[in-house]
Scaffold this motif. Sequence first.
Motif, PDB file in Angstrom:
ATOM      1  N   ARG A   1       0.802  -1.254  -0.206  1.00 46.85           N
ATOM      2  CA  ARG A   1      -0.073  -0.100   0.045  1.00 46.85           C
ATOM      3  C   ARG A   1       0.876   1.350  -0.018  1.00 46.85           C
ATOM      4  O   ARG A   1       0.545   2.111  -0.744  1.00 46.85           O
ATOM      5  N   LEU A   2       2.059   1.362   0.877  1.00 41.58           N
ATOM      6  CA  LEU A   2       2.829   2.219   0.707  1.00 41.58           C
ATOM      7  C   LEU A   2       3.755   2.331  -0.604  1.00 41.58           C
ATOM      8  O   LEU A   2       3.738   3.520  -1.121  1.00 41.58           O
ATOM      9  N   GLN A   3       3.976   1.300  -1.087  1.00 44.11           N
ATOM     10  CA  GLN A   3       4.669   1.290  -2.528  1.00 44.11           C
ATOM     11  C   GLN A   3       3.863   1.920  -3.632  1.00 44.11           C
ATOM     12  O   GLN A   3       4.384   2.775  -4.430  1.00 44.11           O
ATOM     13  N   ILE A   4       2.588   1.538  -3.496  1.00 45.13           N
ATOM     14  CA  ILE A   4       1.687   1.846  -4.769  1.00 45.13           C
ATOM     15  C   ILE A   4       1.327   3.688  -4.399  1.00 45.13           C
ATOM     16  O   ILE A   4       1.208   4.070  -5.527  1.00 45.13           O
ATOM     17  N   PHE A   5       1.067   3.971  -3.492  1.00 41.74           N
ATOM     18  CA  PHE A   5       0.852   5.377  -3.125  1.00 41.74           C
ATOM     19  C   PHE A   5       2.036   6.030  -3.525  1.00 41.74           C
ATOM     20  O   PHE A   5       1.830   7.214  -4.303  1.00 41.74           O
ATOM     21  N   LEU A   6       3.500   5.711  -2.905  1.00 44.30           N
ATOM     22  CA  LEU A   6       4.510   6.420  -3.471  1.00 44.30           C
ATOM     23  C   LEU A   6       4.785   6.571  -5.054  1.00 44.30           C
ATOM     24  O   LEU A   6       5.125   7.440  -5.512  1.00 44.30           O
ATOM     25  N   ALA A   7       4.368   5.407  -5.681  1.00 44.54           N
ATOM     26  CA  ALA A   7       4.522   5.310  -7.050  1.00 44.54           C
ATOM     27  C   ALA A   7       3.718   6.258  -7.842  1.00 44.54           C
ATOM     28  O   ALA A   7       3.873   6.987  -8.696  1.00 44.54           O
ATOM     29  N   ALA A   8       2.404   6.296  -7.365  1.00 45.86           N
ATOM     30  CA  ALA A   8       1.126   7.255  -7.828  1.00 45.86           C
ATOM     31  C   ALA A   8       1.707   8.695  -7.688  1.00 45.86           C
ATOM     32  O   ALA A   8       1.562   9.591  -8.746  1.00 45.86           O
ATOM     33  N   LEU A   9       2.139   8.929  -6.397  1.00 47.96           N
ATOM     34  CA  LEU A   9       2.581  10.328  -6.352  1.00 47.96           C
ATOM     35  C   LEU A   9       3.782  10.656  -7.108  1.00 47.96           C
ATOM     36  O   LEU A   9       3.665  11.776  -7.569  1.00 47.96           O
ATOM     37  N   GLN A  10       4.634   9.970  -7.268  1.00 46.18           N
ATOM     38  CA  GLN A  10       5.969  10.117  -7.948  1.00 46.18           C
ATOM     39  C   GLN A  10       5.511  10.330  -9.368  1.00 46.18           C
ATOM     40  O   GLN A  10       5.970  11.350 -10.262  1.00 46.18           O
ATOM     41  N   GLU A  11       4.951   9.574  -9.911  1.00 50.30           N
ATOM     42  CA  GLU A  11       4.483   9.460 -11.486  1.00 50.30           C
ATOM     43  C   GLU A  11       3.542  10.681 -11.671  1.00 50.30           C
ATOM     44  O   GLU A  11       3.639  11.497 -12.586  1.00 50.30           O
ATOM     45  N   HIS A  12       2.647  11.286 -10.868  1.00 48.97           N
ATOM     46  CA  HIS A  12       1.597  12.423 -10.933  1.00 48.97           C
ATOM     47  C   HIS A  12       2.784  13.667 -10.726  1.00 48.97           C
ATOM     48  O   HIS A  12       2.710  14.692 -11.677  1.00 48.97           O
ATOM     49  N   ILE A  13       3.847  13.760  -9.852  1.00 48.58           N
ATOM     50  CA  ILE A  13       4.567  14.944 -10.028  1.00 48.58           C
ATOM     51  C   ILE A  13       5.418  14.876 -11.105  1.00 48.58           C
ATOM     52  O   ILE A  13       5.673  16.120 -11.916  1.00 48.58           O
ATOM     53  N   GLY A  14       6.123  13.899 -11.530  1.00 50.46           N
ATOM     54  CA  GLY A  14       7.105  13.543 -12.748  1.00 50.46           C
ATOM     55  C   GLY A  14       8.158  14.101 -12.683  1.00 50.46           C
ATOM     56  O   GLY A  14       8.698  14.742 -11.478  1.00 50.46           O
ATOM     57  N   LYS A  15       9.382  14.041 -13.478  1.00 47.40           N
ATOM     58  CA  LYS A  15      10.736  14.567 -13.362  1.00 47.40           C
ATOM     59  C   LYS A  15      11.075  14.968 -14.725  1.00 47.40           C
ATOM     60  O   LYS A  15      11.155  14.291 -15.888  1.00 47.40           O
ATOM     61  N   PRO A  16      10.889  16.317 -14.999  1.00 46.22           N
ATOM     62  CA  PRO A  16      11.002  17.521 -13.873  1.00 46.22           C
ATOM     63  C   PRO A  16       9.589  17.727 -13.369  1.00 46.22           C
ATOM     64  O   PRO A  16       8.659  17.226 -14.101  1.00 46.22           O
ATOM     65  N   PRO A  17       9.304  18.207 -12.129  1.00 46.50           N
ATOM     66  CA  PRO A  17       7.897  18.263 -11.356  1.00 46.50           C
ATOM     67  C   PRO A  17       7.238  19.028 -12.728  1.00 46.50           C
ATOM     68  O   PRO A  17       7.477  20.141 -13.166  1.00 46.50           O
ATOM     69  N   PHE A  18       5.834  18.598 -12.772  1.00 50.36           N
ATOM     70  CA  PHE A  18       4.764  19.245 -13.596  1.00 50.36           C
ATOM     71  C   PHE A  18       4.607  20.889 -13.388  1.00 50.36           C
ATOM     72  O   PHE A  18       4.562  21.652 -14.504  1.00 50.36           O
TER      73      PHE A  18
ATOM     74  N   GLU B   1       7.068  22.821 -12.685  1.00 49.62           N
ATOM     75  CA  GLU B   1       8.224  23.180 -13.623  1.00 49.62           C
ATOM     76  C   GLU B   1       8.199  23.371 -15.301  1.00 49.62           C
ATOM     77  O   GLU B   1       8.297  24.453 -15.855  1.00 49.62           O
ATOM     78  N   ARG B   2       7.456  22.252 -15.574  1.00 45.66           N
ATOM     79  CA  ARG B   2       6.968  21.918 -16.981  1.00 45.66           C
ATOM     80  C   ARG B   2       6.133  23.187 -17.642  1.00 45.66           C
ATOM     81  O   ARG B   2       6.017  23.353 -18.832  1.00 45.66           O
ATOM     82  N   ALA B   3       5.276  23.405 -16.890  1.00 48.52           N
ATOM     83  CA  ALA B   3       4.149  24.084 -17.034  1.00 48.52           C
ATOM     84  C   ALA B   3       4.314  25.637 -17.273  1.00 48.52           C
ATOM     85  O   ALA B   3       3.664  26.264 -17.746  1.00 48.52           O
ATOM     86  N   LEU B   4       5.370  26.148 -16.848  1.00 52.13           N
ATOM     87  CA  LEU B   4       6.000  27.686 -16.826  1.00 52.13           C
ATOM     88  C   LEU B   4       6.404  27.778 -18.235  1.00 52.13           C
ATOM     89  O   LEU B   4       7.269  26.831 -18.785  1.00 52.13           O
ATOM     90  N   SER B   5       6.191  29.007 -18.673  1.00 50.56           N
ATOM     91  CA  SER B   5       6.871  29.355 -19.660  1.00 50.56           C
ATOM     92  C   SER B   5       8.339  30.127 -19.546  1.00 50.56           C
ATOM     93  O   SER B   5       8.510  30.144 -18.391  1.00 50.56           O
ATOM     94  N   PRO B   6       9.223  30.117 -20.399  1.00 46.58           N
ATOM     95  CA  PRO B   6      10.506  30.708 -20.015  1.00 46.58           C
ATOM     96  C   PRO B   6      10.578  31.922 -19.010  1.00 46.58           C
ATOM     97  O   PRO B   6      11.388  32.031 -18.362  1.00 46.58           O
TER      98      PRO B   6
END
Length: 310
Positions: A280-297, A299-304
């Motif tokens: 249950r902890l593994q699946i929660f962390l995996a879902a949270l990390q996927e949602h945040i992304g790399k780089p975090p979403f 950061e990606r959403a901002l214009s220059p």
Amino acid sequence: MSPLDLLDVALFVRAASAGSVSRAARELGMTPGAASRRLDNLERHLQARLLNRSTRGLKVTVEGNAFLEQARRLLAAAEEAEASVGLRRQEPSGLLRVTAPPTFARKIIAPILPALLAAHPKLRIDMVMTDSVVDLAESGIDLAIRLAPLADSSLIARQLASDRRIVCAAPTYLARHGAPKTLADLARHNCLVLPGMEAWTFVASGRTQRMRVSGTLTSTNNELLREATVSGIGVGLHSLWDIAGHLQRGELMPLHLRGNEPEPRAITALYPSARFVPPRLQIFLAALQEHIGKPPFWERALSPSDGQRP
């Protein structure tokens, strides 16, 4: 002598971590009475008292502490043995207790919950939303999301993302008071702060500098300070994940202080052990990390030009 029952061992580890037999029983899907009987059987098997139980809670005995580390290793070894032959197909289930700052929980964690709970109907999540640092062992928390610098700890720390912060103000405030250009200028501006955080720390060219700030509004609530900054009351220091939308819409403007940037921080997940991490902890962390992304979403959403570094 009969072998140890691994369910008894897992129950003891959970009870010792949570400080409660009934809480450990709920997490393992059994009644408190059945859990007490299993712990009694384990103590008889080992011929040692592991826990001192009373109406005020429980304490791990000297013998219990000696057994606890070995018990964790035993459970980890069993988990690894199952995984090595493909036997582990356990559906995440039971109660997962997570603590996180309220604003982060609402903005970043809440969006993952509908899909996560729909995909895993046996999973239950208890979100403890607080800006305070919670002791995981004493409170029975399985996972903590921290934004503040970490103290030395035996907990496992996993960085989820950067927590870049930006000094900013609303266009209405800047029209009235102008924009600070240097750190020294901040002393002449109305800075909105958390109590006890009246010194903002900046880094430039590898050098750290603290700048004392003050203003007409302090609050223990970050959301209130963010809204006060947006409304034009003063200058704020806010996490990019919290204000990215305001920057995109032009409701807040980043302030560039001659190369001085707020001290970098990280968004970190803390949990008790790296070797026995329940599904249950593994699946929660995996879902949270996927949602945040790399780089975090955020950061990606901002214009220059949004939130750009000076």
